[in-house]
Design a protein around this motif. Structure first.
Motif, PDB file in Angstrom:
ATOM      1  N   ASN A   6      53.024  17.614  40.668  1.00  0.00           N
ATOM      2  CA  ASN A   6      52.554  18.842  40.448  1.00  0.00           C
ATOM      3  C   ASN A   6      53.598  19.863  41.651  1.00  0.00           C
ATOM      4  O   ASN A   6      53.109  19.708  42.625  1.00  0.00           O
ATOM      5  N   VAL A   7      53.952  20.974  41.081  1.00  0.00           N
ATOM      6  CA  VAL A   7      54.334  22.019  41.909  1.00  0.00           C
ATOM      7  C   VAL A   7      53.961  23.348  41.258  1.00  0.00           C
ATOM      8  O   VAL A   7      54.177  23.794  40.358  1.00  0.00           O
ATOM      9  N   LEU A   8      53.322  24.088  42.467  1.00  0.00           N
ATOM     10  CA  LEU A   8      53.174  25.470  42.220  1.00  0.00           C
ATOM     11  C   LEU A   8      54.409  26.320  42.813  1.00  0.00           C
ATOM     12  O   LEU A   8      54.563  26.320  43.887  1.00  0.00           O
ATOM     13  N   PHE A   9      54.998  27.283  41.941  1.00  0.00           N
ATOM     14  CA  PHE A   9      56.193  28.060  42.604  1.00  0.00           C
ATOM     15  C   PHE A   9      55.624  29.366  42.341  1.00  0.00           C
ATOM     16  O   PHE A   9      55.485  29.950  41.398  1.00  0.00           O
ATOM     17  N   ILE A  10      55.985  30.105  43.663  1.00  0.00           N
ATOM     18  CA  ILE A  10      55.339  31.628  43.696  1.00  0.00           C
ATOM     19  C   ILE A  10      56.536  32.270  43.901  1.00  0.00           C
ATOM     20  O   ILE A  10      57.011  32.311  45.147  1.00  0.00           O
ATOM     21  N   ASP A  11      56.873  33.196  43.286  1.00  0.00           N
ATOM     22  CA  ASP A  11      58.029  34.225  43.527  1.00  0.00           C
ATOM     23  C   ASP A  11      57.799  35.582  42.742  1.00  0.00           C
ATOM     24  O   ASP A  11      57.540  35.195  41.242  1.00  0.00           O
ATOM     25  N   ASP A  12      58.033  36.623  43.075  1.00  0.00           N
ATOM     26  CA  ASP A  12      57.912  37.901  42.287  1.00  0.00           C
ATOM     27  C   ASP A  12      59.100  38.091  41.686  1.00  0.00           C
ATOM     28  O   ASP A  12      59.334  39.172  40.744  1.00  0.00           O
ATOM     29  N   CYS A  36      52.490  36.243  41.442  1.00  0.00           N
ATOM     30  CA  CYS A  36      51.699  36.667  42.711  1.00  0.00           C
ATOM     31  C   CYS A  36      50.990  35.640  43.216  1.00  0.00           C
ATOM     32  O   CYS A  36      50.550  34.708  42.663  1.00  0.00           O
ATOM     33  N   ALA A  37      50.574  35.748  44.501  1.00  0.00           N
ATOM     34  CA  ALA A  37      49.997  34.424  45.193  1.00  0.00           C
ATOM     35  C   ALA A  37      48.448  34.403  44.922  1.00  0.00           C
ATOM     36  O   ALA A  37      48.071  33.252  44.825  1.00  0.00           O
ATOM     37  N   GLU A  38      47.911  35.562  44.406  1.00  0.00           N
ATOM     38  CA  GLU A  38      46.504  35.760  44.159  1.00  0.00           C
ATOM     39  C   GLU A  38      46.275  34.574  42.883  1.00  0.00           C
ATOM     40  O   GLU A  38      45.347  33.993  42.875  1.00  0.00           O
ATOM     41  N   ASP A  39      47.240  34.702  42.025  1.00  0.00           N
ATOM     42  CA  ASP A  39      46.947  34.061  40.875  1.00  0.00           C
ATOM     43  C   ASP A  39      46.891  32.636  40.998  1.00  0.00           C
ATOM     44  O   ASP A  39      46.491  31.667  40.187  1.00  0.00           O
ATOM     45  N   ALA A  40      47.542  31.962  42.179  1.00  0.00           N
ATOM     46  CA  ALA A  40      47.815  30.556  42.336  1.00  0.00           C
ATOM     47  C   ALA A  40      46.494  30.037  42.988  1.00  0.00           C
ATOM     48  O   ALA A  40      46.035  28.737  42.982  1.00  0.00           O
ATOM     49  N   LEU A  41      45.980  30.788  43.845  1.00  0.00           N
ATOM     50  CA  LEU A  41      44.804  30.356  44.729  1.00  0.00           C
ATOM     51  C   LEU A  41      43.561  29.595  43.889  1.00  0.00           C
ATOM     52  O   LEU A  41      43.033  28.407  44.367  1.00  0.00           O
ATOM     53  N   PRO A  42      43.176  30.058  42.851  1.00  0.00           N
ATOM     54  CA  PRO A  42      42.000  29.396  42.095  1.00  0.00           C
ATOM     55  C   PRO A  42      42.264  28.309  41.778  1.00  0.00           C
ATOM     56  O   PRO A  42      41.515  27.455  41.383  1.00  0.00           O
ATOM     57  N   LEU A  43      43.852  28.010  41.565  1.00  0.00           N
ATOM     58  CA  LEU A  43      44.012  26.379  41.064  1.00  0.00           C
ATOM     59  C   LEU A  43      44.166  25.530  42.279  1.00  0.00           C
ATOM     60  O   LEU A  43      44.009  24.215  41.911  1.00  0.00           O
ATOM     61  N   LEU A  44      43.889  25.746  43.380  1.00  0.00           N
ATOM     62  CA  LEU A  44      43.884  24.953  44.592  1.00  0.00           C
ATOM     63  C   LEU A  44      42.552  24.406  44.827  1.00  0.00           C
ATOM     64  O   LEU A  44      41.489  24.867  44.627  1.00  0.00           O
ATOM     65  N   SER A  45      42.499  23.069  45.177  1.00  0.00           N
ATOM     66  CA  SER A  45      41.321  22.218  45.819  1.00  0.00           C
ATOM     67  C   SER A  45      41.455  21.462  46.579  1.00  0.00           C
ATOM     68  O   SER A  45      42.726  21.085  47.089  1.00  0.00           O
ATOM     69  N   ILE A  56      58.098  34.058  51.154  1.00  0.00           N
ATOM     70  CA  ILE A  56      57.380  34.698  52.277  1.00  0.00           C
ATOM     71  C   ILE A  56      57.186  36.197  51.890  1.00  0.00           C
ATOM     72  O   ILE A  56      56.182  36.872  51.996  1.00  0.00           O
ATOM     73  N   ARG A  57      58.252  36.896  51.336  1.00  0.00           N
ATOM     74  CA  ARG A  57      58.381  38.223  51.095  1.00  0.00           C
ATOM     75  C   ARG A  57      57.823  38.532  49.462  1.00  0.00           C
ATOM     76  O   ARG A  57      58.390  38.198  48.467  1.00  0.00           O
ATOM     77  N   LEU A  58      56.613  38.925  49.400  1.00  0.00           N
ATOM     78  CA  LEU A  58      55.746  39.038  47.974  1.00  0.00           C
ATOM     79  C   LEU A  58      55.107  40.452  48.150  1.00  0.00           C
ATOM     80  O   LEU A  58      54.478  40.800  48.961  1.00  0.00           O
ATOM     81  N   PRO A  59      54.721  41.257  47.019  1.00  0.00           N
ATOM     82  CA  PRO A  59      54.181  42.596  47.301  1.00  0.00           C
ATOM     83  C   PRO A  59      52.462  41.909  47.236  1.00  0.00           C
ATOM     84  O   PRO A  59      52.253  40.931  46.757  1.00  0.00           O
ATOM     85  N   GLU A  60      51.754  42.817  47.620  1.00  0.00           N
ATOM     86  CA  GLU A  60      50.451  42.455  48.043  1.00  0.00           C
ATOM     87  C   GLU A  60      50.124  41.390  48.850  1.00  0.00           C
ATOM     88  O   GLU A  60      50.589  41.587  49.958  1.00  0.00           O
ATOM     89  N   LEU A  64      52.710  34.508  54.064  1.00  0.00           N
ATOM     90  CA  LEU A  64      51.890  33.990  55.325  1.00  0.00           C
ATOM     91  C   LEU A  64      50.524  34.179  54.967  1.00  0.00           C
ATOM     92  O   LEU A  64      49.673  33.395  55.488  1.00  0.00           O
ATOM     93  N   ALA A  65      50.038  35.229  54.334  1.00  0.00           N
ATOM     94  CA  ALA A  65      48.512  35.267  54.143  1.00  0.00           C
ATOM     95  C   ALA A  65      48.300  34.341  53.006  1.00  0.00           C
ATOM     96  O   ALA A  65      46.956  33.835  53.174  1.00  0.00           O
ATOM     97  N   PHE A  66      49.259  34.047  51.988  1.00  0.00           N
ATOM     98  CA  PHE A  66      48.697  32.799  51.238  1.00  0.00           C
ATOM     99  C   PHE A  66      48.724  31.638  51.707  1.00  0.00           C
ATOM    100  O   PHE A  66      47.578  30.777  51.705  1.00  0.00           O
TER     101      PHE A  66
END
Length: 283
Positions: A6-12, A36-45, A56-60, A64-66
């Motif tokens: 499983n891979v979560l890929f985050i890029d705008d 967006c990074a916010e959408d991926a966070l609820p999937l993690l545990s 690294i460079r994402l809006p909002e 690094l914040a992610f």
């Protein structure tokens, strides 16, 4: 050790998401893309079976914040950062802060796949280690233990581990002799209530005339022969776990009283007008 894919890929940028998704899927990986990074966070545990790739460079919320938020969920979750040439020093610092690796743009498909596969191997080892630790703790816990290595028993132990520290009451179904009380005790021993009382009541073994007093307690003089105050099983199990075995044999009028206790989380001794708050698990 089970292979993870499983891979979560985050890029705008959509074209980057689609290109990398195709590359990873050709390597037999299951990819979920997010802009967006916010959408991926609820999937993690702590038990999420995969790794994360994040620009690294994402809006909002940027990468690094992610990373900081993801590490709060699981400090050992591999997060791979994608960086442009001007962000290399930032990515190096991020690795010192806990990122698994970084990939500098432009990168080859081979570089991406190999980095992800190494991260997945690390994640698999982490999850296997945690599983073995839980199993060791279960086998070294005091009292009766659930033994056996069949898929059904492994699933049962995993379910107990997931439910143990929740606040949920639990219904255990099974034929006589299948170990329902053993499961209830295991739930108690693996929960944060383990230092408090575990109280088992066989509802079929208590006479109809005494079961209310047995469960809810009574004040002195509440009925004939009630010469002294009696603490009921609910009150005695407060803070811990109460097992109601053979609950189907409980008289209907007592079941109505029990329903109120379950709903309101308080009990009233027979002959008293004072409600006693309860904090316990009922099995």
């Amino acid at each position: 050790m089970n292979a993870l894919n499983n891979v979560l890929f985050i890029d705008d940028e959509k074209h980057i998401r689609l290109a990398n998704k195709q590359t990873l899927e050709l390597a037999d990986l299951h990819v979920s893309c997010h802009d967006c990074a916010e959408d991926a966070l609820p999937l993690l545990s702590t038990e999420w079976p995969g790794v994360v790739i994040c620009d690294i460079r994402l809006p909002e919320m940027d990468g690094l914040a992610f990373l900081v938020r993801a590490q709060k969920i699981d400090p050992h979750l591999p997060v791979i950062l994608i960086t442009g040439h001007g962000d290399v020093s930032t990515a190096v610092q991020a690795m010192r802060d806990g990122a698994y690796d970084f990939i500098e743009k432009p990168y080859s498909a081979e570089r991406l796949v190999k980095t992800v596969q190494r991260a997945l191997e690390k994640r698999a080892l982490t999850l296997e280690n945690r599983s073995l630790r839980r199993e060791l703790e279960a086998h070294s816990a005091p009292g009766p233990r659930i033994i056996g290595q069949t898929p059904a028993m492994e699933h049962l132990r995993a379910t107990i581990g997931q439910v143990a520290d929740t606040g949920a009451d639990v219904l255990i179904l099974g034929e006589t002799g299948t170990g329902k009380e053993l499961v209830a005790r295991s739930l108690h021993e693996h929960s944060k209530r383990r230092t408090r009382n575990f109280v088992a009541v066989n509802c079929g073994a208590v006479s109809e005339t005494m079961i209310e007093s047995e469960l809810f307690g009574h004040e002195a003089g509440a009925f004939t022969d009630a010469r002294a105050l009696r603490i009921g099983k609910f009150e005695y199990a407060n803070g811990g776990t109460l097992l109601l075995d053979e609950i189907e044999s409980m008289p209907l009028r007592v079941q109505i009283h029990l329903l109120r206790v379950l709903q309101e989380r308080s009990v009233e001794r027979l002959g008293s007008n004072e409600l006693i708050s309860l904090d316990l698990r009922i099995v």
